[in-house]
Design an enzyme around this catalytic site. Structure first.
Site, PDB file in Angstrom:
ATOM      1  N   HIS A 149       0.850  -1.194   0.000  1.00 24.20           N
ATOM      2  CA  HIS A 149       0.000   0.000   0.000  1.00 24.20           C
ATOM      3  C   HIS A 149       0.880   1.236   0.000  1.00 24.20           C
ATOM      4  O   HIS A 149       1.559   1.516   0.974  1.00 24.20           O
ATOM      5  CB  HIS A 149      -0.929  -0.007   1.222  1.00 24.20           C
ATOM      6  CG  HIS A 149      -2.075  -0.948   1.079  1.00 24.20           C
ATOM      7  ND1 HIS A 149      -3.377  -0.540   1.069  1.00 24.20           N
ATOM      8  CD2 HIS A 149      -2.105  -2.292   0.899  1.00 24.20           C
ATOM      9  CE1 HIS A 149      -4.174  -1.599   0.898  1.00 24.20           C
ATOM     10  NE2 HIS A 149      -3.416  -2.658   0.801  1.00 24.20           N
ATOM     11  N   TYR A 163     -10.159   4.832   5.679  1.00 22.36           N
ATOM     12  CA  TYR A 163     -10.520   5.187   7.056  1.00 22.36           C
ATOM     13  C   TYR A 163     -11.554   6.300   6.935  1.00 22.36           C
ATOM     14  O   TYR A 163     -11.230   7.408   6.512  1.00 22.36           O
ATOM     15  CB  TYR A 163      -9.299   5.706   7.823  1.00 22.36           C
ATOM     16  CG  TYR A 163      -8.251   4.648   8.136  1.00 22.36           C
ATOM     17  CD1 TYR A 163      -8.264   3.979   9.353  1.00 22.36           C
ATOM     18  CD2 TYR A 163      -7.240   4.338   7.223  1.00 22.36           C
ATOM     19  CE1 TYR A 163      -7.305   3.021   9.655  1.00 22.36           C
ATOM     20  CE2 TYR A 163      -6.272   3.375   7.520  1.00 22.36           C
ATOM     21  CZ  TYR A 163      -6.313   2.721   8.736  1.00 22.36           C
ATOM     22  OH  TYR A 163      -5.373   1.777   9.031  1.00 22.36           O
ATOM     23  N   PRO A 195      -7.174  -0.522  17.539  1.00 20.95           N
ATOM     24  CA  PRO A 195      -6.693  -1.010  16.237  1.00 20.95           C
ATOM     25  C   PRO A 195      -6.482   0.073  15.177  1.00 20.95           C
ATOM     26  O   PRO A 195      -5.803  -0.180  14.184  1.00 20.95           O
ATOM     27  CB  PRO A 195      -7.785  -1.990  15.804  1.00 20.95           C
ATOM     28  CG  PRO A 195      -8.993  -1.618  16.588  1.00 20.95           C
ATOM     29  CD  PRO A 195      -8.501  -1.048  17.880  1.00 20.95           C
ATOM     30  N   LYS A 245      -1.080  -0.725  14.734  1.00 22.36           N
ATOM     31  CA  LYS A 245       0.270  -0.721  15.311  1.00 22.36           C
ATOM     32  C   LYS A 245       0.608  -1.958  16.145  1.00 22.36           C
ATOM     33  O   LYS A 245       1.779  -2.190  16.467  1.00 22.36           O
ATOM     34  CB  LYS A 245       0.446   0.525  16.191  1.00 22.36           C
ATOM     35  CG  LYS A 245       0.631   1.798  15.393  1.00 22.36           C
ATOM     36  CD  LYS A 245       1.991   1.843  14.737  1.00 22.36           C
ATOM     37  CE  LYS A 245       2.100   2.883  13.655  1.00 22.36           C
ATOM     38  NZ  LYS A 245       2.636   2.380  12.395  1.00 22.36           N
ATOM     39  N   TYR A 276       2.643   5.972  10.213  1.00 20.82           N
ATOM     40  CA  TYR A 276       1.891   4.809   9.705  1.00 20.82           C
ATOM     41  C   TYR A 276       2.835   3.758   9.130  1.00 20.82           C
ATOM     42  O   TYR A 276       2.736   2.575   9.464  1.00 20.82           O
ATOM     43  CB  TYR A 276       0.885   5.269   8.645  1.00 20.82           C
ATOM     44  CG  TYR A 276      -0.193   4.243   8.356  1.00 20.82           C
ATOM     45  CD1 TYR A 276      -1.453   4.335   8.942  1.00 20.82           C
ATOM     46  CD2 TYR A 276       0.052   3.170   7.496  1.00 20.82           C
ATOM     47  CE1 TYR A 276      -2.443   3.396   8.692  1.00 20.82           C
ATOM     48  CE2 TYR A 276      -0.932   2.223   7.239  1.00 20.82           C
ATOM     49  CZ  TYR A 276      -2.175   2.348   7.831  1.00 20.82           C
ATOM     50  OH  TYR A 276      -3.148   1.405   7.585  1.00 20.82           O
TER      51      TYR A 276
HETATM   52  C1  DHB Z   1      -6.957  -3.658   9.383  1.00 20.33           C
HETATM   53  C2  DHB Z   1      -7.122  -3.385  10.712  1.00 20.33           C
HETATM   54  C3  DHB Z   1      -6.734  -2.169  11.208  1.00 20.33           C
HETATM   55  O1  DHB Z   1      -6.873  -1.885  12.504  1.00 20.33           O
HETATM   56  C4  DHB Z   1      -6.185  -1.205  10.387  1.00 20.33           C
HETATM   57  O2  DHB Z   1      -5.830  -0.010  10.902  1.00 20.33           O
HETATM   58  C5  DHB Z   1      -6.009  -1.486   9.067  1.00 20.33           C
HETATM   59  C6  DHB Z   1      -6.391  -2.724   8.564  1.00 20.33           C
HETATM   60  C7  DHB Z   1      -7.386  -4.967   8.842  1.00 20.33           C
HETATM   61  O3  DHB Z   1      -7.909  -5.797   9.590  1.00 20.33           O
HETATM   62  O4  DHB Z   1      -7.223  -5.190   7.630  1.00 20.33           O
END
Ligand code: DHB
Length: 393
Positions: free
Chosen positions: A73, A203, A295, A299, A387
């Site tokens: 990505h 996001y 999440p 990280k 990131y």
């Molecule tokens: C996924 C989970 C995340 O918390 C994130 O920031 C990006 C991707 C995932 O499960 O693909």
């Protein structure tokens, strides 16, 4: 009774990566893991790898499948006000990228590599007690897969047994401090059989709450939406889920998610947690045993890799010539990145979610912040750098 140099509790990313790193130095380790190999490999998990995590796996010779199947990505989408706003990681960080390769795939590769080296991983083995960590001869007492009691004697114990494992409580309560923040929402996660809706992760911030559009394979998609942490998946029919997800990504550009059969639903609570220090005597915590992040920003696994990067160097020095300086400095060294990641995960979460007590002022402020992050180079660069992750150490 078993004996090794480094007794590792937990065959997650932290424990497995460390055992592979120690092998390079000729240091012996044994991993004790409560779950079965099949259960670990079948639990579908989240999966964004920082550049440094990918580089570490490549160094360890466990990145062949990651290279073939991982999806690079070069940027990500922040969606708000009904439009996409792209953060270009590659351009903003001088070529660093994030890789989508789920944690359970990482685990399959690490387990296979460690077993191929003749490494000992005791699956289905429950730790009853981690004792004598204040001495030079700690011991791990366990019940094996057959129920029989056993003991692992070692020089050092690594607690890589996750948020609810036996290792953190082995640090006396008056010798550690726990920092905890619980968020007033959770993530409702689904897996569905559908084509990819977006080449890059989305996001999304919406008045109805946050949503995240991710992927697993070209045929299987992972999506999440902010929910009440006490809600139950039974309350959500397939139709209701799709209506909610579509509403949260709807906008003037007419964007629609590609729908398909939902075959898994779960609700993830959200919290930020740090235990300080991450060590006591001969016990060293790594990964979720020491800290948890919400999440948002992905990280968790990367922090586990960073922790064991420090531990590998510290244990290398200790077993080479008995020097303890790096071991003594482990917690302080690891916590710098831990708190950076804590800030980042809290910040991404706060910027993108709707808090139950949010006022109109908060809404406007959130949008202004998103405009700043997507519209100015310094703020976009800061997000991109964190990131994709800075080099370990
Ligand atoms: C996924 C989970 C995340 O918390 C994130 O920031 C990006 C991707 C995932 O499960 O693909």
């Amino acid at each position: 009774m078993l004996r090794t140099q480094v007794g590792i509790v937990g065959a997650g990313p932290a424990g497995l990566l460390l055992s592979l790193m120690l092998q390079r130095r000729g240091i012996d380790s044994v991993i004790i893991e409560a779950r079965d190999r099949e259960a670990i490999e079948a639990t579908i998990r989240a999966g964004i790898l920082e550049q440094s995590t990918v580089d570490l796996m490549a160094e360890l010779g466990v990145a062949d499948r990651l290279r073939r199947e991982g999806v690079v990505h070069e940027g990500t989408i922040l969606r708000f006000g009904g439009r996409n706003h792209r953060i270009d990681f590659k351009e903003l960080t001088g070529g660093r990228v994030a890789t989508l390769y789920p944690q359970h795939e990482v685990l399959k590769d690490l387990i296979a590599a460690r077993l191929a080296q003749g490494g000992r991983i005791l699956f289905g083995t429950k730790v009853n007690e981690v004792a004598d960590v204040g001495t030079a001869a700690p011991v791990i007492r366990f019940a094996g897969a057959d129920g029989a009691a056993g003991e692992l004697r070692c020089d050092v114990v690594i607690g890589a047994d996750g948020s609810y494992g036996a290792c953190r409580p082995a640090i006396p309560a008056d010798r550690r401090r726990d920092f905890l923040r619980i968020y007033p929402f959770g993530w409702f996660g689904i897996l569905c059989e559908a084509p990819v809706s977006s080449e890059e992760l989305i996001y999304a911030r919406h008045e109805r709450g946050f949503a995240l559009i991710s992927s697993r394979t070209p045929e299987v998609q992972r999506m999440y939406f902010q929910c009440d942490p006490n809600d139950s998946v039974e309350n959500w029919s397939e139709d209701r889920i799709w209506a909610e997800l579509q509403a949260r990504v709807a906008g003037e550009d007419g964007f629609r998610l590609k729908q398909g059969r939902i075959f898994q639903k779960n609700i993830v609570p959200m919290r930020s947690f740090v235990c300080e220090p991450m060590q006591y005597g001969r016990l060293f915590l790594a990964g979720d045993a020491a800290h948890a992040v919400p999440p948002t920003g992905a990280k968790g696994l990367n922090l586990a890799a960073s922790d064991v990067w420090h531990l590998d160097r510290a244990l290398g020095a200790f077993f080479a010539d008995g020097s303890t300086a790096l071991m003594e400095g482990y917690s302080a060294a690891a916590l710098r990145r831990v708190w950076r990641a804590q800030h980042f995960s809290w910040w991404m979460t706060s910027m993108l979610h709707r808090f139950p007590d949010a006022s109109e002022f908060d809404d406007r402020r959130q949008l202004a912040e998103l405009e700043l992050v997507t519209g100015t180079m310094p703020a976009a660069t800061s997000l991109a750098q964190t990131y994709v992750g800075m080099p370990f150490g």
